[in-house]
Design an enzyme around this catalytic site. Structure first.
Site, PDB file in Angstrom:
ATOM      1  N   SER A  21     -15.817   5.557   1.743  1.00 38.06           N
ATOM      2  CA  SER A  21     -16.553   6.014   0.570  1.00 38.06           C
ATOM      3  C   SER A  21     -18.195   6.234   0.839  1.00 38.06           C
ATOM      4  O   SER A  21     -18.634   6.980   0.393  1.00 38.06           O
ATOM      5  CB  SER A  21     -16.456   5.066  -0.559  1.00 38.06           C
ATOM      6  OG  SER A  21     -15.028   4.953  -0.868  1.00 38.06           O
ATOM      7  N   LYS A  70      -9.187  -5.176  -6.675  1.00 35.44           N
ATOM      8  CA  LYS A  70      -8.748  -4.077  -7.859  1.00 35.44           C
ATOM      9  C   LYS A  70      -7.980  -4.659  -9.071  1.00 35.44           C
ATOM     10  O   LYS A  70      -8.453  -3.824 -10.293  1.00 35.44           O
ATOM     11  CB  LYS A  70      -7.951  -2.866  -7.321  1.00 35.44           C
ATOM     12  CG  LYS A  70      -8.706  -1.995  -6.160  1.00 35.44           C
ATOM     13  CD  LYS A  70      -7.830  -1.275  -5.687  1.00 35.44           C
ATOM     14  CE  LYS A  70      -7.938   0.441  -6.255  1.00 35.44           C
ATOM     15  NZ  LYS A  70      -7.118   1.357  -5.496  1.00 35.44           N
ATOM     16  N   ASP A  82      -7.832   2.495 -20.916  1.00 35.20           N
ATOM     17  CA  ASP A  82      -6.504   2.732 -21.189  1.00 35.20           C
ATOM     18  C   ASP A  82      -5.610   2.906 -19.670  1.00 35.20           C
ATOM     19  O   ASP A  82      -4.716   2.440 -19.444  1.00 35.20           O
ATOM     20  CB  ASP A  82      -5.987   3.510 -22.095  1.00 35.20           C
ATOM     21  CG  ASP A  82      -6.359   3.172 -23.493  1.00 35.20           C
ATOM     22  OD1 ASP A  82      -6.703   1.919 -23.616  1.00 35.20           O
ATOM     23  OD2 ASP A  82      -6.342   4.096 -24.535  1.00 35.20           O
ATOM     24  N   ASP A 107      -7.888   6.644  -9.643  1.00 36.83           N
ATOM     25  CA  ASP A 107      -6.824   7.296  -8.541  1.00 36.83           C
ATOM     26  C   ASP A 107      -5.910   8.121  -9.343  1.00 36.83           C
ATOM     27  O   ASP A 107      -5.518   9.069  -8.546  1.00 36.83           O
ATOM     28  CB  ASP A 107      -5.973   5.932  -8.228  1.00 36.83           C
ATOM     29  CG  ASP A 107      -7.022   5.135  -7.205  1.00 36.83           C
ATOM     30  OD1 ASP A 107      -7.692   5.718  -6.636  1.00 36.83           O
ATOM     31  OD2 ASP A 107      -6.815   3.782  -7.329  1.00 36.83           O
ATOM     32  N   GLY A 135       4.430   0.401  -4.842  1.00 32.57           N
ATOM     33  CA  GLY A 135       3.392  -0.539  -4.716  1.00 32.57           C
ATOM     34  C   GLY A 135       2.284  -0.046  -5.558  1.00 32.57           C
ATOM     35  O   GLY A 135       2.469   0.821  -6.552  1.00 32.57           O
ATOM     36  N   GLY A 136       1.230  -0.546  -5.380  1.00 31.70           N
ATOM     37  CA  GLY A 136      -0.009  -0.210  -6.085  1.00 31.70           C
ATOM     38  C   GLY A 136      -0.486   1.317  -6.239  1.00 31.70           C
ATOM     39  O   GLY A 136      -0.491   1.798  -7.463  1.00 31.70           O
ATOM     40  N   TYR A 224      -3.460   9.427   4.881  1.00 33.98           N
ATOM     41  CA  TYR A 224      -4.330  10.634   5.335  1.00 33.98           C
ATOM     42  C   TYR A 224      -4.834  10.403   6.590  1.00 33.98           C
ATOM     43  O   TYR A 224      -5.896  10.947   7.170  1.00 33.98           O
ATOM     44  CB  TYR A 224      -5.507  10.945   4.444  1.00 33.98           C
ATOM     45  CG  TYR A 224      -6.377   9.708   4.308  1.00 33.98           C
ATOM     46  CD1 TYR A 224      -7.390   9.354   5.149  1.00 33.98           C
ATOM     47  CD2 TYR A 224      -6.234   8.975   3.184  1.00 33.98           C
ATOM     48  CE1 TYR A 224      -8.195   8.273   5.027  1.00 33.98           C
ATOM     49  CE2 TYR A 224      -6.987   7.779   2.807  1.00 33.98           C
ATOM     50  CZ  TYR A 224      -7.999   7.355   3.685  1.00 33.98           C
ATOM     51  OH  TYR A 224      -8.621   6.435   3.470  1.00 33.98           O
TER      52      TYR A 224
HETATM   53  P1  ATR Z   1      -0.270   0.323  -1.715  1.00 41.69           P
HETATM   54  O1  ATR Z   1      -1.356   0.037  -2.787  1.00 41.69           O
HETATM   55  O2  ATR Z   1      -1.035   1.274  -0.747  1.00 41.69           O
HETATM   56  O3  ATR Z   1       0.611   0.921  -2.587  1.00 41.69           O
HETATM   57  P2  ATR Z   1       1.357  -1.830  -1.380  1.00 41.69           P
HETATM   58  O4  ATR Z   1       1.053  -2.100  -2.910  1.00 41.69           O
HETATM   59  O5  ATR Z   1       1.375  -2.965  -0.615  1.00 41.69           O
HETATM   60  O6  ATR Z   1       0.356  -0.686  -1.065  1.00 41.69           O
HETATM   61  O7  ATR Z   1       2.708  -1.060  -1.376  1.00 41.69           O
HETATM   62  C1  ATR Z   1       3.275  -0.399  -0.078  1.00 41.69           C
HETATM   63  C2  ATR Z   1       4.488   0.504  -0.309  1.00 41.69           C
HETATM   64  O8  ATR Z   1       4.836   0.813   1.107  1.00 41.69           O
HETATM   65  C3  ATR Z   1       5.587  -0.251  -0.975  1.00 41.69           C
HETATM   66  O9  ATR Z   1       6.176   0.473  -1.455  1.00 41.69           O
HETATM   67  C4  ATR Z   1       6.486  -0.863   0.318  1.00 41.69           C
HETATM   68  O10 ATR Z   1       7.801  -1.081   0.105  1.00 41.69           O
HETATM   69  P3  ATR Z   1       8.245  -2.657  -0.482  1.00 41.69           P
HETATM   70  O11 ATR Z   1       7.895  -2.698  -1.841  1.00 41.69           O
HETATM   71  O12 ATR Z   1       9.613  -2.644  -0.038  1.00 41.69           O
HETATM   72  O13 ATR Z   1       7.446  -3.423   0.309  1.00 41.69           O
HETATM   73  C5  ATR Z   1       6.234   0.372   1.098  1.00 41.69           C
HETATM   74  N1  ATR Z   1       6.450  -0.105   2.637  1.00 41.69           N
HETATM   75  C6  ATR Z   1       5.668  -0.427   3.426  1.00 41.69           C
HETATM   76  N2  ATR Z   1       5.991  -0.704   4.750  1.00 41.69           N
HETATM   77  C7  ATR Z   1       7.385  -0.371   4.666  1.00 41.69           C
HETATM   78  C8  ATR Z   1       8.459  -0.215   5.550  1.00 41.69           C
HETATM   79  N3  ATR Z   1       8.243  -0.556   6.830  1.00 41.69           N
HETATM   80  N4  ATR Z   1       9.657   0.438   5.253  1.00 41.69           N
HETATM   81  C9  ATR Z   1       9.663   0.826   3.890  1.00 41.69           C
HETATM   82  N5  ATR Z   1       8.708   0.886   2.783  1.00 41.69           N
HETATM   83  C10 ATR Z   1       7.304   0.185   3.303  1.00 41.69           C
END
Ligand code: ATR
Length: 277
Positions: A21, A70, A82, A107, A135-136, A224
């Site tokens: 950033s 965050k 919202d 985002d 995830g997030g 990326y």
């Molecule tokens: P972000 O904010 O970037 O979404 P996060 O909340 O930690 O980061 O989410 C990471 C995502 O990548 C999740 O969907 C995670 O799957 P899990 O919920 O099962 O942990 C996925 N992920 C990370 N490593 C993985 C792996 N080795 N195989 C499959 N999914 C993975």
């Protein structure tokens, strides 16, 4: 007569040295010849509230927020939009002139703006979207895809209960698909998004079978680094329209820059080059 203060902004996280950033904002400040500064702020969780409440008194007009702050920042804010509430996290904080602290999440906006810029013919309503990960980042992607009218989201995550939790929250337009069957989602999907960290430098490769990708589908990867992930390479070969994830990072920064510095910045080839330099 008092001199006009020079507006300050920044990005707050822990760690923060990897953040792109500062490079992005400084490029725009130079491009639009704006007297302002944008700094990385490395702040521990225990200090977050104190720091955020102090920044406006130092001339800060706003900050971007990254991991791990965050969610916590929403507790500190006086007002949460919202869309930030829906996503469950904030990435942009505005210090208003009336002293109020306003937390927003751009985002989802950045995700959609990047898709529209990279795939100008993209029609979200023509068919289901396949989303990998829960995830997030997936929350912002899902909220924004539903918002622009995607009829159905096929959602698959290694840890299935996390996908089911998102389904419970976002409703019937979400259909959960088991991780071992994730490859089957692509045959029906007009839009495909990887929100997992798989394929990122230093992380395992995305092993989901990709032979179901349909010609003409719009495929994007939030990863990326590298810019051309295996998902995007295979999608290109399959005749999909591919959009890399760097653009999301650039577009999500636009609303904050405009709000803080009064100019709506362009995301163009120079912007990409400045961030990649
Ligand atoms: P972000 O904010 O970037 O979404 P996060 O909340 O930690 O980061 O989410 C990471 C995502 O990548 C999740 O969907 C995670 O799957 P899990 O919920 O099962 O942990 C996925 N992920 C990370 N490593 C993985 C792996 N080795 N195989 C499959 N999914 C993975």
């Amino acid at each position: 007569m008092t001199a006009k203060p020079i507006p300050l902004a920044g990005v707050i996280g822990n760690p923060i040295s990897h953040s792109k950033s500062p490079r992005l904002f400084r490029h725009w400040l130079r491009t639009y010849d704006i007297a302002g500064h944008y700094v990385p702020l490395h702040v521990a969780e225990r200090d977050l509230a104190d720091v955020i409440r102090t920044l406006p008194r130092m001339g800060f007009v706003g900050i971007n927020v990254t991991i791990p702050h965050k969610v916590a920042v929403m507790e500190i804010a006086d007002l949460v939009t919202d869309r930030a509430t829906l996503i469950g996290a904030a990435n942009t904080v505005i210090f208003r002139k009336d002293g109020k602290i306003h937390a927003d999440n751009t985002d989802g906006y950045g995700f959609i703006a990047n898709l529209r810029a990279g795939a100008p013919g993209w029609r979200p309503d023509v068919g289901p979207a396949a989303v990998l990960g829960a995830g997030g980042a997936a929350r912002a992607v899902i909220a924004s895809l539903l918002d622009v009218g995607v009829p159905q989201i096929l959602l698959s995550n290694r840890t299935r209960p996390k996908a089911e939790a998102l389904q419970a929250e976002f409703g019937r337009r979400i259909k959960v698909v088991d991780w071992v069957q994730a490859g089957n989602m692509f045959e029906d999907s007009a839009t495909v998004v990887n929100t997992t960290s798989l394929g990122m430098e230093g992380q395992p490769e995305l092993r989901v079978p990709l032979d179901g990708l349909q010609r003409g589908a719009v495929v994007t990867d939030l990863v990326y680094a590298p810019l051309r992930t295996r998902l995007l390479q295979v999608a290109d070969e399959a005749g999909c329209v591919t959009v890399d994830g760097l653009g999301m990072l650039l577009h999500q920064a636009v609303p904050g820059f405009e709000r803080w510095f009064g100019v709506r910045p362009e995301v163009d080839v120079d912007t990409r080059a400045a961030v990649l330099a």
